[in-house]
Design an enzyme around this catalytic site. Structure first.
Site, PDB file in Angstrom:
ATOM      1  N   GLY A   1       0.833  -1.216   0.000  1.00 34.00           N
ATOM      2  CA  GLY A   1       0.000   0.000   0.000  1.00 34.00           C
ATOM      3  C   GLY A   1       0.853   1.245   0.000  1.00 34.00           C
ATOM      4  CE1 TYR A   2       5.689   0.852   0.680  1.00 30.44           C
ATOM      5  CE2 TYR A   2       7.149   1.768  -0.979  1.00 30.44           C
ATOM      6  CZ  TYR A   2       6.971   1.088   0.193  1.00 30.44           C
ATOM      7  OH  TYR A   2       8.073   0.643   0.876  1.00 30.44           O
ATOM      8  CB  SER A   3       0.560   3.985  -5.669  1.00 32.29           C
ATOM      9  OG  SER A   3       1.794   3.468  -6.045  1.00 32.29           O
TER      10      SER A   3
ATOM     11  CD  GLU B   1       8.513  -2.343  -6.119  1.00 29.77           C
ATOM     12  OE1 GLU B   1       8.584  -1.610  -5.118  1.00 29.77           O
ATOM     13  OE2 GLU B   1       7.582  -2.276  -6.933  1.00 29.77           O
TER      14      GLU B   1
ATOM     15  CB  SER C   1       7.315   5.760 -14.163  1.00 27.93           C
ATOM     16  OG  SER C   1       8.013   6.975 -14.016  1.00 27.93           O
TER      17      SER C   1
ATOM     18  CD  GLU D   1       8.644   7.951 -18.329  1.00 23.61           C
ATOM     19  OE1 GLU D   1       8.195   7.319 -17.356  1.00 23.61           O
ATOM     20  OE2 GLU D   1       8.362   7.650 -19.507  1.00 23.61           O
TER      21      GLU D   1
HETATM   22  C1  LIG Z   1       0.142  -2.967 -12.886  1.00 20.00           C
HETATM   23  C2  LIG Z   1       0.561  -2.061 -11.779  1.00 20.00           C
HETATM   24  C3  LIG Z   1       0.714  -2.582 -10.523  1.00 20.00           C
HETATM   25  C4  LIG Z   1       1.044  -1.755  -9.453  1.00 20.00           C
HETATM   26  N1  LIG Z   1       1.115  -2.290  -8.192  1.00 20.00           N
HETATM   27  C5  LIG Z   1       1.302  -1.476  -7.132  1.00 20.00           C
HETATM   28  C6  LIG Z   1       1.245  -1.994  -5.802  1.00 20.00           C
HETATM   29  O1  LIG Z   1       1.049  -3.187  -5.570  1.00 20.00           O
HETATM   30  N2  LIG Z   1       1.386  -1.113  -4.785  1.00 20.00           N
HETATM   31  C7  LIG Z   1       1.616   0.206  -4.974  1.00 20.00           C
HETATM   32  O2  LIG Z   1       1.755   0.927  -3.996  1.00 20.00           O
HETATM   33  N3  LIG Z   1       1.664   0.728  -6.220  1.00 20.00           N
HETATM   34  C8  LIG Z   1       1.515  -0.072  -7.296  1.00 20.00           C
HETATM   35  N4  LIG Z   1       1.557   0.442  -8.583  1.00 20.00           N
HETATM   36  C9  LIG Z   1       1.680   1.883  -8.745  1.00 20.00           C
HETATM   37  C10 LIG Z   1       2.973   2.364  -9.368  1.00 20.00           C
HETATM   38  O3  LIG Z   1       4.011   2.355  -8.457  1.00 20.00           O
HETATM   39  C11 LIG Z   1       2.678   3.780  -9.926  1.00 20.00           C
HETATM   40  O4  LIG Z   1       1.765   3.632 -11.001  1.00 20.00           O
HETATM   41  C12 LIG Z   1       3.932   4.468 -10.406  1.00 20.00           C
HETATM   42  O5  LIG Z   1       4.747   4.832  -9.321  1.00 20.00           O
HETATM   43  C13 LIG Z   1       3.596   5.722 -11.240  1.00 20.00           C
HETATM   44  O6  LIG Z   1       2.736   6.576 -10.546  1.00 20.00           O
HETATM   45  P1  LIG Z   1       1.380   7.117 -11.194  1.00 20.00           P
HETATM   46  O7  LIG Z   1       0.652   5.972 -11.799  1.00 20.00           O
HETATM   47  O8  LIG Z   1       0.676   7.907 -10.142  1.00 20.00           O
HETATM   48  O9  LIG Z   1       1.823   8.057 -12.380  1.00 20.00           O
HETATM   49  P2  LIG Z   1       2.296   9.567 -12.282  1.00 20.00           P
HETATM   50  O10 LIG Z   1       3.254   9.716 -11.141  1.00 20.00           O
HETATM   51  O11 LIG Z   1       1.110  10.450 -12.283  1.00 20.00           O
HETATM   52  O12 LIG Z   1       3.108   9.746 -13.616  1.00 20.00           O
HETATM   53  C14 LIG Z   1       2.473   9.947 -14.884  1.00 20.00           C
HETATM   54  C15 LIG Z   1       3.544  10.071 -15.943  1.00 20.00           C
HETATM   55  O13 LIG Z   1       4.389  11.207 -15.677  1.00 20.00           O
HETATM   56  C16 LIG Z   1       5.748  10.837 -15.576  1.00 20.00           C
HETATM   57  N5  LIG Z   1       6.412  11.625 -14.520  1.00 20.00           N
HETATM   58  C17 LIG Z   1       5.900  11.898 -13.299  1.00 20.00           C
HETATM   59  N6  LIG Z   1       6.776  12.638 -12.576  1.00 20.00           N
HETATM   60  C18 LIG Z   1       7.871  12.830 -13.379  1.00 20.00           C
HETATM   61  C19 LIG Z   1       9.128  13.500 -13.197  1.00 20.00           C
HETATM   62  N7  LIG Z   1       9.438  14.111 -12.038  1.00 20.00           N
HETATM   63  N8  LIG Z   1      10.017  13.496 -14.224  1.00 20.00           N
HETATM   64  C20 LIG Z   1       9.719  12.858 -15.397  1.00 20.00           C
HETATM   65  N9  LIG Z   1       8.531  12.201 -15.619  1.00 20.00           N
HETATM   66  C21 LIG Z   1       7.635  12.185 -14.619  1.00 20.00           C
HETATM   67  C22 LIG Z   1       5.726   9.365 -15.210  1.00 20.00           C
HETATM   68  O14 LIG Z   1       6.883   8.700 -15.601  1.00 20.00           O
HETATM   69  C23 LIG Z   1       4.501   8.878 -15.991  1.00 20.00           C
HETATM   70  O15 LIG Z   1       4.863   8.604 -17.314  1.00 20.00           O
HETATM   71  C24 LIG Z   1       1.261  -0.370  -9.678  1.00 20.00           C
HETATM   72  C25 LIG Z   1       1.136   0.154 -10.958  1.00 20.00           C
HETATM   73  C26 LIG Z   1       0.786  -0.682 -12.020  1.00 20.00           C
HETATM   74  C27 LIG Z   1       0.638  -0.083 -13.377  1.00 20.00           C
END
Ligand SMILES: Cc1cc2nc3c(=O)[nH]c(=O)nc-3n(C[C@H](O)[C@H](O)[C@H](O)COP(=O)(O)OP(=O)(O)OC[C@H]3O[C@@H](n4cnc5c(N)ncnc54)[C@H](O)[C@@H]3O)c2cc1C
Length: 397
Positions: A127-129, A244, A382, A384
């Site tokens: 439970g991070y995101s 991870e 991600s 990036e």
């Molecule tokens: C299939 C799947 C499983 C997952 N499982 C888990 C889980 O079990 N537990 C959990 O806690 N999370 C989980 N996640 C979440 C995952 O860690 C996040 O999706 C990830 O950290 C990206 O955050 P966001 O989706 O909020 O995108 P955002 O942070 O909103 O980013 C959107 C876009 O902007 C880019 N971006 C954002 N900030 C910057 C920057 N400073 N510089 C350059 N580019 C940037 C990103 O690279 C991305 O392309 C999962 C995600 C997926 C897709």
């Protein structure tokens, strides 16, 4: 760093091969071959075989139930399990919260949670995101307010993988709203059966139920479930993310993936010749193979560093970027190789199904796997963001 296997390593390799051949659950093999989705019980069946043998957590220190294998033996293990197409165990307990607990936990926490992670009794989720707090994780808003010997937790997590099956979750929560972002966060272990927790499914592009939203409403969590100091959870969070990312490279699995693509390209025709004879396709496979070999050497270097006592550091971001890109390219090549047979929608045999899917068996999961694998460049931080980390921490820019 020596790259030749010693006689002992070769003997170990044989031992591992024999063990897998004799013990990998036959029903799992059948389901994988049919392209069926795997259930919690499926994952647990392999987990329990390994737990019984004492091989379920190769990287853990021996005192907590690890194998004591050298870095080379761990490498052989991951090679051999991928070669035999064994399913990858869920990482949340074994590779994520387990290392956090044995590194930062109290003796009581270690005694309570670690044996149950090893045995497979407890299934964990992460439970991070949160909505709006993914890349910018430190902005998370789920809050925990102290009430005697409990925290009362309120907020929403998202993308929580496999939370629908979880017995426990490790959560980042804000315990000091006035502190600087990273300094007001704590790391809590929460029983997923606690009153006030609601898990709602998110269905992904491939039609799978893999991720969820998790809502927390006045969830009471004993203070003894906090790992490490209050407001110092970011230390655990960062430590866990580095772990991870190392596993995320998936080198051994991609090697097997390349062999699968080659097998498909030998079977599929391009005009009157097999696809594998097509110069363009062959070049794509060769490029992928070269990149994978380079990644493998980088992973070996990182393993050698670990065996010399260095923990996974920011360079694990590099493994994550290249590993995830290679996984995606593999699914693209597979889809390209199966051509129009990738189009029919097939997600495994349901009860009572008696119609055989269209096309060769290897084509059934090509499209759902392609769609599902888009996630690899997003999760675990991600790509990036990983590039930002490399720029700052590795290149010093
Ligand atoms: C299939 C799947 C499983 C997952 N499982 C888990 C889980 O079990 N537990 C959990 O806690 N999370 C989980 N996640 C979440 C995952 O860690 C996040 O999706 C990830 O950290 C990206 O955050 P966001 O989706 O909020 O995108 P955002 O942070 O909103 O980013 C959107 C876009 O902007 C880019 N971006 C954002 N900030 C910057 C920057 N400073 N510089 C350059 N580019 C940037 C990103 O690279 C991305 O392309 C999962 C995600 C997926 C897709």
């Amino acid at each position: 760093m020596h790259l030749d296997f010693s006689p002992e390593d070769l003997a170990f390799q044989q031992e591992v091969r024999a063990f897998i051949a004799e013990n990998y659950p036959a029903e799992l093999r059948g389901k994988q071959d049919e392209g069926d989705e795997l259930s919690k019980e499926d994952f647990l069946s392999w987990h329990k075989v390994l737990a019984k043998k004492g091989w379920v957590a190769p990287a853990w220190p021996v005192e907590y139930g690890g194998t004591g294998w050298t870095a080379t033996q761990r490498y052989i293990w991951s090679e051999e399990t991928a070669r035999a197409d064994c399913i990858r165990l869920m990482p949340f307990g074994l590779s994520m919260v387990g290392p956090v607990i044995y590194t930062f936990g109290t003796p009581e926490q270690k005694a309570k949670y670690l044996p149950r992670i090893l045995s497979g009794e407890d299934w964990w989720c992460q439970g991070y995101s949160e909505p709006g707090s993914g890349s910018d994780l430190a902005s998370l808003r789920t809050k925990a307010v102290r009430d005697g010997d409990h925290y009362v937790v309120n907020g929403q997590k998202t993308w929580t993988t496999m939370a629908q099956h979880a017995d426990w979750g490790f959560f980042l929560v804000r315990t000091d709203p006035d502190a600087k972002q990273q300094e007001g966060i704590s790391f809590l272990l929460i029983d997923m059966k606690s009153p006030g927790i609601t898990v709602r499914p998110i269905i992904t592009l491939g039609g799978e139920h893999e991720v969820n939203e998790v809502w927390l409403e006045d969830v009471r969590v004993p203070v003894e479930n906090r790992v490490y100091e209050e407001n110092k959870g970011w230390t655990c969070a960062k430590f866990l993310l580095a772990h991870e990312r190392t596993g995320i490279a998936g080198v051994a699995a991609s090697k097997r993936g390349i062999e699968k693509v080659k097998t498909i390209a030998r079977a599929e025709m391009d005009g009157d010749k097999p696809l594998i004879a097509n110069a363009f396709f062959k070049r794509k496979i060769a490029e992928l193979e070269m990149d994978l070999t380079a990644l493998e050497f980088t992973e070996l270097r990182s393993l050698a560093g670990e065996s010399a006592g260095k923990g996974p550091g920011p360079e694990s971001s590099l493994l994550k970027i290249k590993g995830s890109e290679i996984q995606q390219r593999l699914t693209e090549l597979t889809l390209e190789a199966v051509g129009h047979y990738g189009a029919p929608y097939f997600r495994g045999f349901g009860e009572g199904d008696n119609e055989h899917p269209i096309g060769p068996d290897y084509a059934h999961r090509a499209a759902p796997t392609y769609f599902n694998t888009r996630k690899t460049t997003i999760y675990g931080g991600s790509n990036e963001i990983q590039r930002n980390i490399i720029a700052k921490m590795v290149l010093g820019l």
